[in-house]
Design a protein around this motif. Structure first.
Motif, PDB file in Angstrom:
ATOM      1  N   MET A   1     -34.350  24.654 -11.059  1.00 36.12           N
ATOM      2  CA  MET A   1     -33.771  25.322 -12.230  1.00 36.12           C
ATOM      3  C   MET A   1     -32.981  26.559 -11.807  1.00 36.12           C
ATOM      4  O   MET A   1     -31.877  26.821 -12.303  1.00 36.12           O
ATOM      5  CB  MET A   1     -34.883  25.734 -13.204  1.00 36.12           C
ATOM      6  N   ASP A   2     -33.552  27.320 -10.868  1.00 35.43           N
ATOM      7  CA  ASP A   2     -32.891  28.534 -10.391  1.00 35.43           C
ATOM      8  C   ASP A   2     -31.562  28.205  -9.720  1.00 35.43           C
ATOM      9  O   ASP A   2     -30.564  28.903  -9.906  1.00 35.43           O
ATOM     10  CB  ASP A   2     -33.816  29.262  -9.418  1.00 35.43           C
ATOM     11  N   ALA A   3     -31.524  27.117  -8.952  1.00 34.83           N
ATOM     12  CA  ALA A   3     -30.284  26.715  -8.290  1.00 34.83           C
ATOM     13  C   ALA A   3     -29.225  26.310  -9.307  1.00 34.83           C
ATOM     14  O   ALA A   3     -28.039  26.611  -9.143  1.00 34.83           O
ATOM     15  CB  ALA A   3     -30.564  25.559  -7.327  1.00 34.83           C
ATOM     16  N   ALA A   4     -29.657  25.626 -10.374  1.00 31.60           N
ATOM     17  CA  ALA A   4     -28.707  25.222 -11.414  1.00 31.60           C
ATOM     18  C   ALA A   4     -28.117  26.441 -12.112  1.00 31.60           C
ATOM     19  O   ALA A   4     -26.916  26.493 -12.399  1.00 31.60           O
ATOM     20  CB  ALA A   4     -29.393  24.304 -12.424  1.00 31.60           C
ATOM     21  N   LEU A   5     -28.950  27.439 -12.396  1.00 32.27           N
ATOM     22  CA  LEU A   5     -28.463  28.674 -12.999  1.00 32.27           C
ATOM     23  C   LEU A   5     -27.561  29.437 -12.039  1.00 32.27           C
ATOM     24  O   LEU A   5     -26.520  29.971 -12.416  1.00 32.27           O
ATOM     25  CB  LEU A   5     -29.643  29.550 -13.420  1.00 32.27           C
ATOM     26  N   ALA A   6     -27.980  29.464 -10.764  1.00 31.13           N
ATOM     27  CA  ALA A   6     -27.238  30.230  -9.760  1.00 31.13           C
ATOM     28  C   ALA A   6     -25.839  29.678  -9.562  1.00 31.13           C
ATOM     29  O   ALA A   6     -24.901  30.424  -9.264  1.00 31.13           O
ATOM     30  CB  ALA A   6     -27.998  30.215  -8.431  1.00 31.13           C
ATOM     31  N   ALA A   7     -25.675  28.369  -9.725  1.00 26.89           N
ATOM     32  CA  ALA A   7     -24.368  27.757  -9.511  1.00 26.89           C
ATOM     33  C   ALA A   7     -23.304  28.355 -10.418  1.00 26.89           C
ATOM     34  O   ALA A   7     -22.126  28.416 -10.060  1.00 26.89           O
ATOM     35  CB  ALA A   7     -24.466  26.252  -9.745  1.00 26.89           C
ATOM     36  N   VAL A   8     -23.712  28.824 -11.596  1.00 26.03           N
ATOM     37  CA  VAL A   8     -22.751  29.391 -12.534  1.00 26.03           C
ATOM     38  C   VAL A   8     -22.828  30.907 -12.587  1.00 26.03           C
ATOM     39  O   VAL A   8     -21.813  31.594 -12.639  1.00 26.03           O
ATOM     40  CB  VAL A   8     -22.980  28.828 -13.961  1.00 26.03           C
TER      41      VAL A   8
END
Length: 388
Positions: free
Chosen positions: A34-41
């Motif tokens: 989840m953190d990686a998905a948020l971090a991508a943006v």
């Protein structure tokens, strides 16, 4: 996990990690993904777990990578959050061109804003992506119709019935007893415990002919994308009602009449061309020619009022319509986002001649149309609506 640990975990996901966030929390498993998905943006560097003071995206220009990211966010977040993240990714990371890939269109969560983006790309969309885009737009339109159509028909039909009241009902069955009693309470006789009706209130016989003309005039400049989507849906719903004669006109510097496509709002949407300049005066002039019964007509202009044409001529045309008896309404937006940037001088000039200009949500639009049909004071309606 204790309540304190859960709070720190949530703060870690919000702040994005790094030594400066102060949480000292490490993430594993689903939380890390989840953190990686948020971090991508939202995080610097876009690789997840990044810190720093400045936030910027990092999905890059890879369609497969974006498609995987879209799949991840749909797995870990509810659809309302997915739509916000998609919108942010498109705006922040300039992913617009990637939406022309069919596999991308199949992966995204459809919503009104995405439809607006696709419509803006309509003219440059390759053939292999066009069918996927149409399918996505049709899904959004179908959902909007499910949400709004019944409420709109009920509100408009009720308003048409109420506006057809008469004080000389021809049959007992046509008498509206509730309103008749209310209108005659002054004639109450205490000794007889009854009301003597000196004036009847009833319904006129239902008319099968057209009772109102409705002209929707829609600004298709880029900032009005969501309003164009909602207007096409409402136009289709209103056009399906025999008691109304509904026209839909879209404009930028040119004017396009899409009335003959109102049976299919998807065709209406693909007949628009978002972007470009704005000539409100030309659009109003065209719509004037569509109105044959001014006293029974409702003209709805949906625009941010930034006029690229002849301003004074536009204002004179609106004044002439109101003087002829047309119910004129200006919506600065027809969307859930509220009022956008708009021309305050033109809005004030319209208000001075008794034409309200305000933003309206799609859920409130049916009641607005009912108020217009009953010729209620739209300014008062708008004030009550905005006060909620």
């Amino acid at each position: 996990m204790s309540a304190a640990d859960e709070r720190m975990r949530r703060w870690r996901l919000v702040l994005g990690g790094g030594p400066a966030d102060g949480t000292g929390v490490g993430l594993e498993g689903v939380d890390a993904r989840m953190d990686a998905a948020l971090a991508a943006v939202y995080d610097q560097g876009g690789e997840g777990g990044g810190g720093g003071d400045r936030r910027q995206g990092g999905l890059g220009a890879s369609a497969p990578r974006v498609a995987r990211w879209l799949g991840d966010i749909r797995t870990y977040f509810p659809s309302t959050v997915v739509q916000v993240m998609q919108k942010d990714a498109i705006e922040k990371l300039n992913l617009t061109r990637l939406l022309l890939e069919p596999e991308m269109l199949e992966a995204v969560e459809p919503d009104v804003h995405l439809v607006g983006t696709l419509l803006a790309l309509n003219k440059v969309m390759p053939d292999q992506a066009r069918e996927s885009a149409r399918a996505l737009v049709r899904r959004v339109v179908a959902e909007l119709e499910r949400r709004l159509a019944q409420k709109t028909r009920a509100a408009v039909s009720g308003a048409l019935d109420r506006s057809a009241r008469t004080h000389r009902p021809k049959r007992v069955a046509d008498i509206d007893w509730d309103r008749t009693i209310r209108a005659n309470l002054k004639n109450y006789l205490p000794d007889r415990n009854t009301v003597v009706p000196s004036r009847l209130v009833g319904y006129a016989r239902r008319q099968r002919s057209v009772q109102r003309e409705v002209v929707l005039c829609i600004d298709q400049s880029g900032s009005m994308a969501a309003s164009v989507v909602y207007s096409s849906v409402f136009g289709a719903v209103l056009a399906s009602m025999r008691s109304l004669r509904t026209s839909l006109v879209v404009f930028d510097t040119a004017v396009v009449d899409l009335t003959d496509q109102l049976h299919d709002p998807v065709e209406v949407l693909f007949g628009t061309q978002l972007g470009g300049g704005t000539d409100i005066n030309r659009a109003v002039a065209y719509c004037q020619g569509l109105i044959t019964r001014p006293a029974n007509s409702i003209f709805v202009l949906v625009s941010d009022l930034y006029e690229g044409g002849i301003r004074q001529e536009m204002l004179r045309r609106v004044a002439a319509m109101t003087q002829a008896g047309v119910q004129v309404i200006v919506l600065l937006a027809l969307s859930d986002e509220g009022a956008p940037f708009y021309d305050h001088d033109n809005a004030a000039a319209l208000a001075a001649m008794g034409v309200p200009a305000f933003a309206c949500t799609p859920d409130a639009f049916p009641d607005l149309m009912a108020a217009a049909i009953e010729r209620r004071d739209i300014t008062q309606w708008a004030e009550r609506h905005l006060a909620r």
